[in-house]
Write an enzyme that holds these catalytic residues in place. Structure first.
Site, mmCIF file in Angstrom:
data_model
loop_
_atom_site.group_PDB
_atom_site.id
_atom_site.type_symbol
_atom_site.label_atom_id
_atom_site.label_comp_id
_atom_site.label_asym_id
_atom_site.label_seq_id
_atom_site.Cartn_x
_atom_site.Cartn_y
_atom_site.Cartn_z
ATOM 1 N N ASP A 168 0.856 -1.192 0.000
ATOM 2 C CA ASP A 168 0.000 0.000 0.000
ATOM 3 C C ASP A 168 0.890 1.239 0.000
ATOM 4 O O ASP A 168 1.695 1.429 0.923
ATOM 5 C CB ASP A 168 -0.872 -0.041 1.271
ATOM 6 C CG ASP A 168 -1.940 1.027 1.260
ATOM 7 O OD1 ASP A 168 -1.731 2.095 0.622
ATOM 8 O OD2 ASP A 168 -2.985 0.814 1.892
ATOM 9 N N SER A 203 -2.296 13.838 -11.750
ATOM 10 C CA SER A 203 -3.388 14.533 -11.080
ATOM 11 C C SER A 203 -4.669 14.195 -11.833
ATOM 12 O O SER A 203 -4.923 13.031 -12.166
ATOM 13 C CB SER A 203 -3.101 16.037 -11.060
ATOM 14 O OG SER A 203 -4.163 16.736 -10.490
ATOM 15 N N TYR A 233 -11.822 13.995 -3.715
ATOM 16 C CA TYR A 233 -10.892 13.681 -4.809
ATOM 17 C C TYR A 233 -10.416 14.979 -5.470
ATOM 18 O O TYR A 233 -9.225 15.149 -5.736
ATOM 19 C CB TYR A 233 -11.609 12.765 -5.809
ATOM 20 C CG TYR A 233 -10.770 12.308 -6.987
ATOM 21 C CD1 TYR A 233 -9.795 11.326 -6.845
ATOM 22 C CD2 TYR A 233 -10.971 12.843 -8.257
ATOM 23 C CE1 TYR A 233 -9.045 10.898 -7.930
ATOM 24 C CE2 TYR A 233 -10.228 12.425 -9.347
ATOM 25 C CZ TYR A 233 -9.265 11.447 -9.181
ATOM 26 O OH TYR A 233 -8.523 11.024 -10.261
ATOM 27 N N ALA A 263 -10.261 17.859 -4.035
ATOM 28 C CA ALA A 263 -9.372 18.516 -3.063
ATOM 29 C C ALA A 263 -7.970 17.921 -3.147
ATOM 30 O O ALA A 263 -6.967 18.658 -3.167
ATOM 31 C CB ALA A 263 -9.926 18.360 -1.646
ATOM 32 N N LYS A 302 -6.534 16.263 -5.667
ATOM 33 C CA LYS A 302 -5.854 16.526 -6.941
ATOM 34 C C LYS A 302 -5.521 18.025 -7.085
ATOM 35 O O LYS A 302 -4.482 18.365 -7.633
ATOM 36 C CB LYS A 302 -6.704 16.020 -8.121
ATOM 37 C CG LYS A 302 -6.927 14.491 -8.128
ATOM 38 C CD LYS A 302 -5.634 13.702 -8.273
ATOM 39 C CE LYS A 302 -5.883 12.242 -8.612
ATOM 40 N NZ LYS A 302 -4.640 11.444 -8.677
HETATM 41 N N1 LIG Z 1 -9.208 6.868 -15.352
HETATM 42 C C1 LIG Z 1 -9.531 8.151 -15.345
HETATM 43 O O1 LIG Z 1 -10.530 8.565 -15.960
HETATM 44 C C2 LIG Z 1 -8.656 9.135 -14.612
HETATM 45 C C3 LIG Z 1 -8.938 10.495 -14.805
HETATM 46 C C4 LIG Z 1 -8.153 11.439 -14.145
HETATM 47 C C5 LIG Z 1 -7.100 11.026 -13.337
HETATM 48 N N2 LIG Z 1 -6.849 9.683 -13.163
HETATM 49 C C6 LIG Z 1 -5.724 9.319 -12.289
HETATM 50 O O2 LIG Z 1 -4.857 8.445 -12.987
HETATM 51 C C7 LIG Z 1 -4.111 7.664 -12.037
HETATM 52 C C8 LIG Z 1 -4.138 6.210 -12.485
HETATM 53 O O3 LIG Z 1 -5.471 5.733 -12.421
HETATM 54 P P1 LIG Z 1 -6.081 4.777 -13.524
HETATM 55 O O4 LIG Z 1 -7.095 5.521 -14.285
HETATM 56 O O5 LIG Z 1 -5.007 4.109 -14.260
HETATM 57 O O6 LIG Z 1 -6.893 3.757 -12.580
HETATM 58 P P2 LIG Z 1 -6.611 2.245 -12.153
HETATM 59 O O7 LIG Z 1 -6.581 1.376 -13.345
HETATM 60 O O8 LIG Z 1 -7.601 1.979 -11.087
HETATM 61 O O9 LIG Z 1 -5.139 2.312 -11.540
HETATM 62 C C9 LIG Z 1 -4.893 2.807 -10.262
HETATM 63 C C10 LIG Z 1 -3.575 2.229 -9.778
HETATM 64 O O10 LIG Z 1 -3.295 2.753 -8.484
HETATM 65 C C11 LIG Z 1 -3.021 1.671 -7.611
HETATM 66 N N3 LIG Z 1 -3.431 1.983 -6.248
HETATM 67 C C12 LIG Z 1 -4.641 2.444 -5.825
HETATM 68 N N4 LIG Z 1 -4.643 2.549 -4.486
HETATM 69 C C13 LIG Z 1 -3.413 2.150 -4.062
HETATM 70 C C14 LIG Z 1 -2.798 2.024 -2.789
HETATM 71 N N5 LIG Z 1 -3.442 2.335 -1.649
HETATM 72 N N6 LIG Z 1 -1.519 1.572 -2.724
HETATM 73 C C15 LIG Z 1 -0.851 1.245 -3.858
HETATM 74 N N7 LIG Z 1 -1.372 1.353 -5.093
HETATM 75 C C16 LIG Z 1 -2.643 1.794 -5.185
HETATM 76 C C17 LIG Z 1 -3.802 0.496 -8.172
HETATM 77 O O11 LIG Z 1 -3.192 -0.730 -7.801
HETATM 78 P P3 LIG Z 1 -3.713 -1.789 -6.697
HETATM 79 O O12 LIG Z 1 -5.200 -1.700 -6.649
HETATM 80 O O13 LIG Z 1 -3.197 -3.104 -7.199
HETATM 81 O O14 LIG Z 1 -3.042 -1.365 -5.427
HETATM 82 C C18 LIG Z 1 -3.618 0.719 -9.665
HETATM 83 O O15 LIG Z 1 -2.405 0.170 -10.093
HETATM 84 C C19 LIG Z 1 -4.760 7.916 -10.689
HETATM 85 O O16 LIG Z 1 -3.983 8.823 -9.947
HETATM 86 C C20 LIG Z 1 -6.107 8.559 -11.030
HETATM 87 O O17 LIG Z 1 -6.563 9.399 -10.006
HETATM 88 C C21 LIG Z 1 -7.600 8.738 -13.785
#
Ligand SMILES: NC(=O)c1ccc[n+]([C@@H]2O[C@H](COP(=O)([O-])OP(=O)(O)OC[C@H]3O[C@@H](n4cnc5c(N)ncnc54)[C@H](OP(=O)(O)O)[C@@H]3O)[C@@H](O)[C@H]2O)c1
Length: 276
Positions: free
Chosen positions: A70, A158, A172, A174, A176
């Site tokens: 984590d 972000s 969220y 806040a 970002k």
């Molecule tokens: N998808 C969108 O539309 C979107 C839009 C804007 C920003 N973002 C940002 O993009 C980034 C990547 O997200 P994503 O879209 O690729 O989503 P995702 O597929 O859910 O990936 C999130 C990653 O973060 C890891 N994670 C979450 N909580 C964790 C914890 N407590 N400890 C360690 N690892 C953790 C997850 O791994 P595990 O669960 O295996 O730990 C996973 O590898 C994030 O910061 C998200 O806020 C996404």
């Protein structure tokens, strides 16, 4: 703002078990980057490591390291950094990407939801950066002296919601928005030391993010909009890392929203309240 070559760079990417982090690891492996992959799901990280090693014969087992845990845990962050130092001799690129969301009205929030969102999205990224800075400064000094290797950079994932706060995602937003303030301050502080800072603000991206939210008690009914792929976002991030960009918004409608918010914040407030 420094142009850099990513070839053979020593890289940490948090949140690599799925989505944007996973796609970015695959993209950076094409540059023979040595990678520390970290997240909580061990089997996903093992699968990704196998995929990287199968697709690139230049990389060996030692070049792709896994730390399971984590990211909100101090010991895990330290282990991630120490793995890069022990196995690669240092660090050139830190990608603070791990993140999690929650959908629901703030009036229904509880302190636990708030703390989890702030911990993973904001505090862990800031703390990971704090402990990694000495290594990044060493890398910057080495680059200044030899002009070889990779000029160091820190990237933060972000969100558009870090630029325009959105209903049902108050904590969220806040977290970002906090990243935007932090990265702007940090960029100014460490520019003269030779370390760049990139702030990435993705819009809707087709990942597991929406299935992994820690709460879904309510959601805004946004007009239909097409998501981009994590591979597209990863390619844009790599381009920005190479160019030394300060900001990246890899989503057309996100850019439109940011421009509107700059020129007419009152209008954007009205639009947001339609969806609350
Ligand atoms: N998808 C969108 O539309 C979107 C839009 C804007 C920003 N973002 C940002 O993009 C980034 C990547 O997200 P994503 O879209 O690729 O989503 P995702 O597929 O859910 O990936 C999130 C990653 O973060 C890891 N994670 C979450 N909580 C964790 C914890 N407590 N400890 C360690 N690892 C953790 C997850 O791994 P595990 O669960 O295996 O730990 C996973 O590898 C994030 O910061 C998200 O806020 C996404």
């Amino acid at each position: 703002m420094t142009k850099r070559k990513l070839d053979n760079a020593r890289v940490i990417i948090t949140g690599t078990s799925s989505g944007i982090g996973r796609a970015l690891a695959l993209e950076l492996a094409k540059y023979n980057c040595r990678l520390v992959l970290t997240a909580r799901r061990a089997e996903r990280l093992e699968e990704l490591k196998a995929e990287i090693l199968n697709s690139n014969s230049e990389l060996n087992d030692q070049n792709v390291q896994i730390v399971v845990g984590d990211i909100a845990n101090d010991d895990v962050r330290l282990e991630v950094l120490q793995t890069a130092i022990r196995e690669f001799g240092g660090l050139d690129v830190l990608v603070n990407n791990a993140g999690v969301g929650a959908f629901g009205l703030f009036e229904n929030a509880d302190p636990d939801r708030l703390l989890q969102i702030l911990d993973v999205n904001l505090i862990s990224s800031i703390e990971m950066t704090r402990i990694a800075l000495p290594e990044l400064f060493k890398s910057a000094d080495a680059y200044k002296q030899t002009k070889t290797g990779c000029a160091p950079i820190i990237s933060f994932t972000s969100s558009i919601m870090g630029k325009v706060g959105a209903p049902y995602s108050s904590e969220y937003s806040a977290a970002k928005c906090g990243l935007h303030g932090f990265t702007q301050a940090l960029r100014a502080e460490i520019k003269s030391k030779g370390v760049d800072v990139l702030t990435v603000s993705p819009g809707t991206t087709k990942t597991e993010f929406f299935d992994s939210v820690i709460d879904k008690t309510g959601m805004a009914n946004w007009p239909a909009h097409k998501p981009v792929t994590p591979e597209y976002v990863a390619k844009r991030i790599v381009k920005s890392l190479k160019r030394g960009d300060h900001e990246l918004v890899p989503y057309f409608w996100g850019e439109v929203l940011c421009v509107l918010n700059r020129i007419s914040p009152g209008f954007v407030d009205r639009v947001m309240s339609w969806y609350a």
